[in-house]
Design an enzyme around this catalytic site. Structure first.
Site, PDB file in Angstrom:
ATOM      1  CG  ASP A   9      -1.925   1.174   1.161  1.00  0.00           C
ATOM      2  OD1 ASP A   9      -2.626   1.269   0.141  1.00  0.00           O
ATOM      3  OD2 ASP A   9      -2.003   1.962   2.104  1.00  0.00           O
ATOM      4  CB  SER A  10       0.357   4.675  -1.199  1.00  0.00           C
ATOM      5  OG  SER A  10      -0.919   4.895  -0.625  1.00  0.00           O
ATOM      6  CB  CYS A  72      -2.808   0.637  -2.762  1.00  0.00           C
ATOM      7  SG  CYS A  72      -2.723   2.389  -3.179  1.00  0.00           S
ATOM      8  CD  GLU A 157      -1.805   8.118   5.607  1.00  0.00           C
ATOM      9  OE1 GLU A 157      -0.910   8.954   5.401  1.00  0.00           O
ATOM     10  OE2 GLU A 157      -1.793   6.962   5.130  1.00  0.00           O
ATOM     11  CB  CYS A 191      -9.882   4.812  -0.121  1.00  0.00           C
ATOM     12  SG  CYS A 191      -8.334   5.316   0.682  1.00  0.00           S
ATOM     13  CG  HIS A 193      -6.249   5.499   4.400  1.00  0.00           C
ATOM     14  ND1 HIS A 193      -5.532   4.893   3.397  1.00  0.00           N
ATOM     15  CD2 HIS A 193      -5.340   6.154   5.174  1.00  0.00           C
ATOM     16  CE1 HIS A 193      -4.244   5.159   3.556  1.00  0.00           C
ATOM     17  NE2 HIS A 193      -4.108   5.914   4.620  1.00  0.00           N
TER      18      HIS A 193
END
Length: 272
Positions: A9-10, A72, A157, A191, A193
């Site tokens: 993942d990024s 991702c 994040e 996504c 996240h």
């Protein structure tokens, strides 16, 4: 021989997918890499995301991974097809790279009655049109509406996603997509996240709208893939080990990653 499954993942979001994969398939060895030094990928160009992703895929291959999961959405949308078609035949023809968009697109029709769904994603994933194109292959009768939510990843994040200040950005994008199409009965969190925003999202939508996250879907798809491809399954080592790597500061990664992974972990730095 050590031949782990790679999960990429990024940043941190892929850990929400890895968590589900570990519950479904705990026997395999796994390596996770977060390209945190260059995250987020969501607003970067197709070419940049492709080059970053290919670099990380090559790193996994160098670690002995025969199979890499791009956990991702942006990398899956902007890089996966080119890597599969152009790069793999040259650099590792017997290895495989899989993404998260196709497994989701294959089953999404079973979650909607109105045949009208909403995709909540990064700007890069929305602009790629990957979900619209893939879903149309399997369910041409489904109407897809997309909404880019550029603030949602930074909120997560920076660990601000549970704070009252996050409400404005979450409600804003939900209103945008639901006002555009009132018959939507399914929202896909496209996504990795976004599952951390699940409780907030549910506060701002009607009870009849289902919210779907991808971790379990990807885990079940991987299990099915390994069953259908015994030649790959036999190449993956099975000692139940997990290793975590980041291109940024391991201490920062360890702290943030526990939010996504649900338990403490220790990572190592990788210079790409």
């Amino acid at each position: 021989m050590f031949a782990p499954i790679g999960i990429f993942d990024s940043g941190y979001g892929g850990l929400t997918v890895m968590k589900e994969i570990l519950q479904k398939l705990p026997q395999y060895d796994y390596i996770y890499l977060g390209d945190n030094a260059r995250a987020p990928y969501g607003n970067r160009s197709f070419d940049t995301v492709y080059h970053y992703t290919l670099q990380c895929v090559q790193w996994f291959f160098d670690q002995g991974c025969p199979l890499v999961i791009l956990a991702c959405n942006t990398a899956s949308a902007k890089a996966l097809r080119t890597i599969q078609q152009n790069d793999l035949p040259k650099i590792a023809p017997d290895n495989r790279v899989l993404g998260v968009i196709r497994p989701t697109s294959e089953i999404i029709g079973s979650y909607t009655d109105t045949k009208k769904i909403g995709i909540l994603a990064t700007r890069g994933t929305v602009q790629s049109e990957s979900y619209r194109l893939e879903i149309d292959k399997f369910f041409p009768d489904i109407e897809v509406h997309q909404e880019a939510c550029p603030m949602w990843v930074p909120l997560v994040e920076n660990n601000e996603h549970q704070q009252p200040g996050a409400d404005y950005f979450i409600e804003k994008h939900l209103q945008n997509i639901l006002q555009h199409q009132k018959d939507i009965d399914l929202l896909l969190l496209a996504c990795t996240h976004y599952p951390l925003l699940m409780n907030k999202i549910k506060q701002f939508i009607p009870d009849n709208i289902k919210v779907l996250s991808q971790g379990l879907i990807v885990a079940e798809s991987l299990a099915d893939y390994l069953q259908r491809h015994p030649e790959m399954e036999q190449r993956c080592s099975k000692s139940g080990t997990r290793a975590f790597f980041t291109t940024d500061d391991p201490n920062d990664f360890n702290h943030q990653a526990s939010i996504f992974f649900g338990e403490p972990l220790q990572s190592n730095h990788v210079a790409l």
